[in-house]
Design an enzyme around this catalytic site. Structure first.
Site, PDB file in Angstrom:
ATOM      1  N   GLY A 260       0.877  -0.985  -0.118  1.00  4.63           N
ATOM      2  CA  GLY A 260      -0.075   0.389   0.185  1.00  4.63           C
ATOM      3  C   GLY A 260       0.787   0.888   0.074  1.00  4.63           C
ATOM      4  CG  ASP A 261       3.416   2.003   3.280  1.00  2.53           C
ATOM      5  OD1 ASP A 261       2.492   1.991   3.375  1.00  2.53           O
ATOM      6  OD2 ASP A 261       3.771   0.943   3.531  1.00  2.53           O
TER       7      ASP A 261
HETATM    8  O1  LIG Z   1       1.290   0.637  12.924  1.00  2.00           O
HETATM    9  P1  LIG Z   1       1.499   1.600  11.700  1.00  2.00           P
HETATM   10  O2  LIG Z   1       2.240   2.825  11.735  1.00  2.00           O
HETATM   11  O3  LIG Z   1      -0.431   1.843  11.533  1.00  2.00           O
HETATM   12  O4  LIG Z   1       1.569   0.264  10.688  1.00  2.00           O
HETATM   13  C1  LIG Z   1       3.353   0.143  10.298  1.00  2.00           C
HETATM   14  C2  LIG Z   1       4.042  -0.641   9.707  1.00  2.00           C
HETATM   15  O5  LIG Z   1       2.908  -1.944  10.089  1.00  2.00           O
HETATM   16  O6  LIG Z   1       3.483  -0.338   8.211  1.00  2.00           O
HETATM   17  C3  LIG Z   1       4.238  -0.563   7.255  1.00  2.00           C
HETATM   18  C4  LIG Z   1       3.766  -1.247   6.490  1.00  2.00           C
HETATM   19  O7  LIG Z   1       2.571  -1.124   5.557  1.00  2.00           O
HETATM   20  C5  LIG Z   1       5.340  -1.091   7.879  1.00  2.00           C
HETATM   21  O8  LIG Z   1       6.752  -1.095   7.305  1.00  2.00           O
HETATM   22  C6  LIG Z   1       5.391  -1.019   9.328  1.00  2.00           C
HETATM   23  O9  LIG Z   1       5.554  -1.919  10.512  1.00  2.00           O
END
Ligand SMILES: O=P(O)(O)OC[C@@]1(O)O[C@H](CO)[C@@H](O)[C@@H]1O
Length: 318
Positions: A260-261
């Site tokens: 998604g990122d």
């Molecule tokens: O706890 P948040 O900030 O919602 O999500 C953090 C996370 O799960 O998002 C990324 C994947 O999208 C990972 O790199 C990271 O560990």
């Protein structure tokens, strides 16, 4: 210039395990450590595809130092605020694979995300100061959950301050922080189908209901909305009300962490390229959305985050 802001980055420890049993010690068949957190992932992908950007956010302690040294060695430019106490979190992602010999086969993914360090008021002010370097036409990506010590309107304040300077913002977060930020008019939000289901308060939304949910987010203030639909691909509702639909690109799923990122990275990178190329209206969004799909899928088909060669290969298929 594109800036990413990660309030709560992480070292992502991805363990691949076959035949997991609860209540005993399990040994993984493969372990990989990635420098993560949603905004950091966006920066890494942008960097991999050759789009200049700067990663901002908070880091703390030896794990935070390891994260910064790691992204620096990858060539990612950064300007993080070091917190006075605590440690940048370590998030564990477990992939349960069926066959120990096929280590990178797709498997059920379970994540345990840690809470991360406390963010004090002085450090929050320091971050806001680093954000003074943005200029009209820049894009700021605010991604990931913030620690509970962060005021609920912290993202909204950044969105409003940046909008006043003509800077576009992306807000990739859920819950009250997203609700609050919507009223400040972010340029893009990117919920998934489950989050839309929550917003609509329905269990298994139909495609039309997903689109209705995206329109609701626009009515609340978002300029553009991308909804990722898992195996059904994704949709973009652009600022002109056009609906862009993308089926899932076919390929072998290896890892969905950061997919998604990577979409966000592709979208902002593609949007900036389209502006520079003089594209406007529908074409600008088509270009951005295609790069978003290619980057998202390239990550899903790789052990780590999207690399340029695969992104280019997938882009050529769209
Ligand atoms: O706890 P948040 O900030 O919602 O999500 C953090 C996370 O799960 O998002 C990324 C994947 O999208 C990972 O790199 C990271 O560990």
């Amino acid at each position: 210039m594109i800036y990413t802001v990660t309030f709560n980055p992480a070292l992502d420890c991805v363990v691949r395990v076959s035949n997991v049993k609860h209540g005993i010690v399990n040994r993984c068949v493969q372990q990989d450590i990635y420098y993560g957190g949603k905004g950091v992932n966006v920066s890494v992908v942008l960097n991999n595809i050759g789009i200049p950007n700067k990663a901002l956010g908070f880091a703390a302690g030896p794990t935070g130092q390891a994260l910064l040294t790691g992204i620096e060695s990858m060539g990612v430019d950064h300007d993080f605020v070091m917190l006075p106490e605590g440690q940048t979190r370590i998030n564990v992602k477990m992939v349960e694979i069926a066959d120990a010999d096929d280590v990178y086969a797709a498997g059920e993914e379970t994540a345990i995300n840690a809470s991360g360090p406390n963010i004090d008021a002085a450090s929050l002010s320091a971050l806001n100061e680093t954000l003074e370097q943005t200029r009209e036409g820049d894009i700021v990506v605010l991604s990931g959950a913030a620690h509970k010590s962060v005021p609920v309107d912290a993202y909204a304040s950044i969105v409003a301050a940046q909008a006043a300077k003509g800077v576009r913002t992306v807000v990739d977060v859920t819950g009250p922080v997203l609700d609050c930020a919507l009223s400040a008019g972010p340029f893009l939000v990117k919920p998934n189908d489950e989050e839309i289901a929550e917003i609509l308060d329905v269990e298994d939304p139909t495609f039309d209901q997903i689109v209705e949910g995206a329109r609701m987010l626009q009515e609340k203030g978002a300029v553009n909305v991308i909804v990722s639909l898992g195996s059904k691909g994704s949709v973009l509702l652009d600022e002109f009300g056009n609906l862009h639909q993308a089926p899932l690109i076919k390929g072998k799923l290896v890892n969905s962490v950061g997919a998604g990122d990577s979409m966000v990275a592709g979208f902002v990178g593609g949007y900036q390229q389209a502006v520079e190329a003089g594209l406007s209206g529908y074409e600008r969004y088509e270009h951005a959305f295609k790069l978003a799909q290619a980057c998202g899928s390239a990550t899903a088909f790789s052990a780590g985050l999207a690399e340029k060669d695969l992104v280019d290969e997938l882009l050529a298929r769209l």
